[in-house]
Design a protein around this motif. Structure first.
Motif, PDB file in Angstrom:
ATOM      1  N   PHE A 169     -45.353   7.219 -14.472  1.00  0.00           N
ATOM      2  CA  PHE A 169     -46.500   7.299 -13.534  1.00  0.00           C
ATOM      3  C   PHE A 169     -47.352   8.288 -13.770  1.00  0.00           C
ATOM      4  N   LYS A 189     -48.663   9.225 -16.483  1.00  0.00           N
ATOM      5  CA  LYS A 189     -49.515   8.981 -17.759  1.00  0.00           C
ATOM      6  C   LYS A 189     -50.522   7.738 -17.494  1.00  0.00           C
ATOM      7  N   VAL A 190     -50.132   6.849 -16.654  1.00  0.00           N
ATOM      8  CA  VAL A 190     -50.725   5.634 -16.757  1.00  0.00           C
ATOM      9  C   VAL A 190     -50.879   5.014 -15.468  1.00  0.00           C
ATOM     10  N   TYR A 191     -51.861   4.372 -15.019  1.00  0.00           N
ATOM     11  CA  TYR A 191     -51.779   3.801 -13.807  1.00  0.00           C
ATOM     12  C   TYR A 191     -51.341   2.255 -13.915  1.00  0.00           C
TER      13      TYR A 191
END
Lengths: 286, 426
Positions: A115, A117-119
């Motif tokens: 969570f 690091k990326v959506y």
């Protein structure tokens, strides 16, 4: 993605709607949902010898233990139904709920790395957990079916009743209640870690006030002054209802059915609200 | 042209210190204020994000009123010192965390690459992980399928594609992750410099790929970096952040110059080592106090002398050695030096450091200084104290060395003394 007249695809802002579920976006990420479910199922038993057999072993052994402790030692009566089948039915239903709950309540903590690091829509994670558990539930239902057929084969009469039509609704109730409660807890555990400790033993204790190893009628008879704890617990009605439709034993009333339905949807709704409030900023506090 | 991304008044507040019991009190107080329609009582106490001073409040603004716009097809470089707010801005842009105030309007799909190989699972095979990673980054299964061969080819892991990733070398994992990322097709790509992990060849590949992405397909890229050379060569526009505020916005080249001339001023003559130099937790049995240099006119062939003042905090018996790395102002490591064993007896002592033949090209440099336990002989050094950017120095062009008058950037950082003789037949 909501596209307004200026053609903006979306906005990043601190504003929060009470419930900010973007179904279109979740739909766009459906492949991710499927992949997560696949991953959860495939990876759990990699490098184990028994592999998926573990899905069978856990409910079977719990049912045996319960039968020994509650029925053989404590002499809890289960009516016409053989105690082992009675316990296995309760445990199968209970397992689905409790796994949805514990899995969901860890959402933020155990996925902090990804969570951070990326959506993607965060709700994908608890959803994938519920679907993965549905798969396990299916397998355990198979075990139950085998036990059921065996009992029939030995000549004892057990029959399901017409409530069997409510089966999908019972699954929905278990899932929404597990999800809802889990999401509430997951939202708080990001800040207050105490709760994750609590969940561990609370779920194992909850089992005993949810009429899993005994019929509801037995509590009402033996301990009428404390029966309300079990009676007001919506989980009791799920377990009782589940046994009622499969084994035609126990207490069922439409009142308690709708009471449980309302509570599970209510919890789900509250869970979504908390989840939404948390997902935007939890990475700062986790 | 219409902007593809507009950021308005972006601010982000963080709470300082430990999150613990005080937190629930603040939460309740905040809730009570908001309930009565008042403004958040803690939003006022936040102060500017300055890491070298002690904050008086409990809250700090990591970002304060950031405004900027990005046009389609543009590569914007975001630069700033450590703690200037770059990462926070990146997190907000990638929707990992929400801003405290302000809003960003985006016209298009954003993908962010803050890490290579997000969502990889050790037990899954390379092929399965391509799907996993791609989906996490926002691709659909169909998109990945059409690009699968290309991705496998780009990664160079063809032979191992059906082997679990846990058997991969770390380099292969990174390559596989980058191969997936390189085939993303968002409208806006947000890239952190962590992409710069990996070997030089991989970095080149990564930067080259970003270049082609923007020039061929008109992709908009937001690029956060410490590497000034990369920003200069890759970006058209730059945004300099300082203490959470936009300090400069303009052409990439100008932004880099602004940044270098304003924030990278490390004292040249004498420098006291304080907390702002320390980024590692060390025992500090021996502590670096200050470093000073006596001369002001260094050139490529001159010897450099520094005086390093150290203090003994504990009674130590082991020998130490003084090591250091010389860096250029684009944060590139140029080279390192190691001293012989030193036994420190007095409480405070001065070490005289001389670097004799350095052959550094004209330019600005700084030194990261370390005191380590052990010696070069037993090949194991463990840090005792460490100072980033301890002191800087400038290598000047000397009239004596006419060669250096026009030392060009692409000639590198080291001058090799050489002898050339024409061989003639007798």
């Amino acid at each position: 993605m909501t596209e307004n007249e200026e053609g903006w695809l979306y906005e990043i802002s601190p504003k929060r709607k009470i419930i900010d579920l973007n179904f279109k976006e979740i739909w766009r990420y459906r492949d991710l949902l499927i992949l997560f479910v696949k991953r959860n199922i495939v990876t759990v038993y990699k490098q184990t010898i028994l592999g998926p057999l573990w899905y069978f072993i856990q409910p079977l052994f719990t049912a045996i233990t319960f039968t020994l402790v509650f029925n053989n030692i404590a002499k809890v009566p289960t009516g016409e139904i053989p105690p082992f089948l009675f316990n296995l039915t309760g445990i199968t239903a209970w397992n689905y709920f409790s796994q949805c709950l514990t899995g969901t309540s860890n959402t933020f903590k155990s996925n902090a790395a990804i969570f951070g690091k990326v959506y993607f829509p965060r709700v994908i994670m608890p959803l994938s957990n519920v679907i993965t558990n549905l798969f396990k539930f299916g397998i355990q239902l198979g075990v139950l079916l085998i036990a059921y057929l065996y009992v029939l084969y030995t000549g004892i009469k057990v029959t399901p009743n017409t409530n069997l039509l409510l089966f999908p609704i019972y699954i929905l109730m278990m899932a929404t209640m597990g999800l809802g409660l889990g999401m509430i807890i997951s939202a708080f555990t990001t800040k207050y870690r105490d709760l994750s400790v609590l969940v561990g033993f609370a779920t194992s204790l909850l089992l005993y006030i949810s009429a899993v190893p005994y019929p509801l009628a037995e509590v009402q008879k033996e301990m009428p002054e404390y029966a309300w704890i079990v009676q007001y617990n919506p989980l009791t009605h799920i377990i009782e209802g589940f046994r009622y439709m499969l084994l035609d034993t126990g207490i069922f009333s439409w009142n308690s059915f709708f009471y449980t339905l309302a509570i599970s949807f209510g919890l789900f709704f509250i869970g979504l609200v908390f989840f939404n409030r948390t997902e935007k900023n939890f990475i700062d506090t986790v | 042209m219409k902007s593809i991304l507009i950021a308005e008044n972006i601010s982000k507040q963080y709470r300082l210190g430990v999150i613990g019991t005080g937190n629930i009190r603040h939460d309740l107080k905040r809730w009570w204020y908001l309930k009565r329609g008042k403004e958040d009582p803690f939003i006022k106490i936040g102060e500017k994000n300055r890491q070298d001073t002690k904050a008086s409040g409990d809250y700090v603004w990591a970002l304060k009123d950031i405004n900027f716009e990005v046009k389609p097809g543009e590569i914007l470089g975001i630069i700033g010192k450590n703690g200037a707010g770059k990462s926070t801005l990146l997190k907000i842009l990638s929707r990992i965390t929400a801003p405290t105030t302000g809003s960003i309007e985006v016209r298009g799909r954003i993908s962010s690459l803050l890490e290579v190989g997000t969502g990889f699972h050790r037990e899954l095979t390379g092929r399965e992980n391509i799907f996993m990673n791609g989906a996490v980054l926002g691709m659909t299964k169909r998109e990945i399928k059409t690009k699968l061969d290309e991705i496998i080819d780009f990664s160079g892991c063809e032979r191992y594609i059906d082997t679990p990733v846990k058997r991969y070398s770390s380099g292969m994992t990174v390559r596989l992750g980058f191969a997936v990322a390189a085939h993303l097709e968002p409208d806006i790509l947000v890239v952190d410099e962590v992409l710069a992990v990996g070997d030089a060849e991989f970095q080149k590949k990564a930067i080259g790929k970003m270049n082609t992405l923007s020039s061929d397909s008109g992709r908009t890229i937001l690029f956060v970096s410490h590497n000034m050379d990369a920003v200069k060569s890759l970006c058209q526009r730059g945004l300099v952040l300082h203490n959470g505020e936009v300090d400069f916005a303009g052409e990439a080249r100008e932004s880099v110059d602004h940044y270098l001339s304003n924030y990278r001023r490390i004292p040249q003559i004498q420098n006291k080592i304080n907390e702002s130099h320390r980024r590692h937790k060390n025992s500090r049995a021996l502590e670096l106090l200050s470093i000073s240099s006596s001369h002001n006119d260094l050139h490529t062939r001159s010897r450099m002398c520094f005086d390093v003042l150290i203090r003994k905090n504990k009674n130590i018996t082991f020998p130490v050695c003084l090591t250091g790395t010389i860096m250029n102002f684009s944060d590139m490591e140029i080279g390192s030096f190691f001293s012989e064993e030193i036994y420190v007896h007095q409480e405070e002592s001065t070490i005289n450091l001389t670097i004799a033949d350095h052959n550094l090209a004209p330019g600005s440099y700084y030194i990261n200084l370390t005191i380590s336990k052990g010696s070069l002989k037993n090949a194991h050094l463990s840090e005792v104290d460490h100072a980033f950017e301890a002191i800087s120095f400038e290598i000047e062009m000397k009239e004596r060395n006419e060669y250096f008058v026009n030392w060009k950037k692409n000639w590198g950082q080291i001058y090799f003394p050489s002898e050339v003789k024409l061989k003639t037949d007798i």
